[in-house]
Design an enzyme around this catalytic site. Structure first.
Site, PDB file in Angstrom:
ATOM      1  N   HIS A   1       0.824  -1.227   0.000  1.00  0.00           N
ATOM      2  CA  HIS A   1       0.000   0.000   0.000  1.00  0.00           C
ATOM      3  C   HIS A   1       0.856   1.274   0.000  1.00  0.00           C
ATOM      4  CE1 HIS A   1       0.253  -0.176   4.563  1.00  0.00           C
ATOM      5  NE2 HIS A   1       0.337   1.141   4.400  1.00  0.00           N
TER       6      HIS A   1
ATOM      7  N   ASP B   1       0.131  -7.577   1.457  1.00  0.00           N
ATOM      8  CA  ASP B   1       0.535  -6.179   1.632  1.00  0.00           C
ATOM      9  C   ASP B   1       2.056  -6.046   1.719  1.00  0.00           C
ATOM     10  OD1 ASP B   1       0.397  -3.481   1.775  1.00  0.00           O
ATOM     11  OD2 ASP B   1      -0.610  -3.372   3.711  1.00  0.00           O
TER      12      ASP B   1
ATOM     13  N   GLY C   1       2.731   6.520   7.837  1.00  0.00           N
ATOM     14  CA  GLY C   1       4.126   6.826   7.510  1.00  0.00           C
ATOM     15  C   GLY C   1       5.093   5.823   8.105  1.00  0.00           C
TER      16      GLY C   1
ATOM     17  N   SER D   1       4.374   2.764   7.912  1.00  0.00           N
ATOM     18  CA  SER D   1       4.171   1.599   7.050  1.00  0.00           C
ATOM     19  C   SER D   1       5.413   1.296   6.236  1.00  0.00           C
ATOM     20  CB  SER D   1       3.010   1.838   6.091  1.00  0.00           C
ATOM     21  OG  SER D   1       1.816   1.775   6.797  1.00  0.00           O
TER      22      SER D   1
END
Lengths: 297, 214
Positions: B52, B81, B154, B156
């Site tokens: 993502h 993901d 952020g 992530s």
């Protein structure tokens, strides 16, 4: 230099594992299961609000076994429920929070699924019962900043030496509350003995009021309780309490707030006739009232 | 030195070491920019992040030394993901991989990333639990590390490290302000092996059918 961070991490994990054998899953509500902590052989203490039903209760043991459990009793005011089941798990070391200090590290344990779960935090405050919403009868509440992961209610809050300080109940306004061992001991013992918590009942609605300087000079207290209502056929009515009376003392105990009266109405005064000092028409009087029993749902 | 000072000292030195392997990932152009974090997996330019984080085109990677390099998306799996990027660089600092299969509940962990764009933002806490049967997560077989720390947008794609500074996960999502979730590093290894045949060294020949070019 020894690797202190690794050591800290290992100790936290070891503490978690050490007490995890005394933390069980409690299945007594429709949604997610919650947690419970072993109080004694065959006895689990949990939060009352996670026990939504009286029957069909199960507990999940650390080894994965699932047992049927019986509800011994519950006390909504302190949010404690006691369950019984046939198990033989280690009883953790319970300690009263008098030894706890604000700022100390604590771990919250829970077992909403099969495995143990843990969060870390510090003790934020040790509050006395006075500051709680009226009617909640606990000796102290421990406030912590541990994260109450879903299903953590009823799980143990443990100190850095692996003692259980109490059981965790739901967080409100971003703080987490722990019911301390001292309250749990009192409530659990009463529930095991009587199956319920007995509380005294007078049947008055009262609010704190500032006393006149003359009365204050005479009795040595600044506040009393103004009687705003008297329940029909209640112990108060039978004892002659009238609306407009100001209650000063209950059974030798000064009354400055409704909480004082609630604290005074413990189970040991039920059916006893106790003196209540009042102000009526500016004069002090003593009434004799026979305390009743408050009926809980 | 007190124990707390020693903990602080150790944590800050581990963080300083680890953040050399943390990268900022920029995507999009002009007004529609995105940003997230990435973790250097191999010194020859293989970077791991969340899928993502790399949904837009024009991917760039900003290294710890300030270099900004164009990045190529070489693998992505939206279900897991996870995504892998390649940049033209060598001799990049990497972190030692830890064991995410034997993480102990209650053990100390910390996360690095760019929360709200803040440079190398760190948050610390403990492992709440791990596995595929966590109360808050759908039972779809995906494995997670549930963490009691403060991940923010952020973070992530950034690193989750254990008390020894070893990489144990990739920060991925939050279910509330106080609970974060990371993908365990053993899942990342499986992803890289399946998508790129990467075990330790990265390969330039990605399987075409698994490569998503945005």
């Amino acid at each position: 230099m020894p690797d202190v961070l690794q050591n800290l991490s290992d100790e936290l994990a070891a503490l978690t594992e050490q007490v995890s054998v005394s933390v069980v899953r409690v299945e007594a509500r429709r949604r997610l299961p919650a947690s419970g902590t072993v109080w004694d052989k065959g006895v689990v203490v949990t939060a009352n609000h996670v026990v939504e039903r009286d029957d069909d209760i199960h507990i999940g043991l650390p080894d994965g076994n699932r047992l049927s459990a019986k509800l011994v009793g519950r006390d909504p005011l302190s949010d404690i429920a006691v369950l019984r089941a046939e198990f033989d798990l280690p009883v953790p070391l319970w300690t009263t929070p008098e030894t706890a200090r604000v700022g100390q590290l604590v771990l919250a344990l829970g077992r909403p699924s099969r495995h143990i779960m843990a969060t870390l935090g510090v003790i934020s405050a040790l509050e006395t019962g006075d500051q709680l919403p009226r009617g909640i009868q606990v000796d102290h509440f421990l406030q912590t900043d541990v994260v109450m992961y879903p299903g953590f209610s009823g799980g143990a809050l443990i100190s850095a030496n692996g003692r259980v300080l109490g059981i965790n109940t739901s967080a409100m306004r971003g703080i987490s509350l722990t019911i301390p061992t001292s309250t749990i001991r009192r409530v659990v013992e009463a529930l095991l003995k009587h199956g319920k918590i007995q509380r005294g009942y007078l049947g008055v609605g009262a609010q704190a009021i500032k006393l006149s300087p003359a009365i204050t000079a005479k009795v040595g207290q600044s506040y009393g309780l103004l009687v705003a209502s008297v329940e029909p056929d209640s112990p108060a009515e039978q004892g002659g309490v009238l609306i407009g009376d100001i209650l000063l003392r209950f059974n030798e105990m000064a009354l400055s707030s409704p909480e004082d009266l609630l604290r005074g109405l413990q189970s040991d005064c039920i059916s006893k006739t106790v003196p209540i000092v009042i102000v009526r028409g500016g004069e002090l009087q003593t009434l004799q009232v026979t305390v009743g029993e408050r009926l809980m749902r | 030195m007190s124990i707390l000072e020693q903990v602080n000292e150790r944590l800050s030195s581990l963080a300083a070491e680890a953040r050399r392997s943390l990268v900022r990932i920029l995507s999009g152009r002009a007004w529609r920019q995105g940003s997230g974090s990435g973790t250097i997996w191999h010194s020859d330019g293989l970077i791991v992040t969340n899928a993502h984080v790399v949904e837009r085109s024009a991917l760039r990677v900003v290294l710890h030394d300030g270099r900004e390099l164009a990045a190529e998306l070489i693998a992505a799996d939206k279900h897991l993901d996870l995504a892998a990027l390649r940049i033209e660089a060598s001799g990049l600092p990497t972190v030692v991989l830890g064991n995410s299969k034997q993480l102990r509940v209650g053990s100390w962990v910390f996360a690095l990333g760019f929360p709200y764009g803040v440079d190398s933002g760190l948050t610390g806490g403990v492992v709440i639990g791990s596995g595929a049967d966590l109360p808050e997560m759908p039972a779809n077989g995906r494995e997670w590390l549930a963490l009691s720390l403060h991940l923010r947008p952020g973070h992530s794609g950034g690193m989750l490290l254990d008390a020894a500074g070893k990489l144990i996960g990739i920060n991925t999502l939050i279910t509330g302000p106080d609970v974060g979730f990371a993908i365990p590093v053993h899942v990342v290894k499986r992803f890289l092996k399946a998508q790129l045949g990467v075990t330790e060294a990265p390969s330039r020949t990605a399987r075409p059918d698994s490569v998503v070019i945005l």
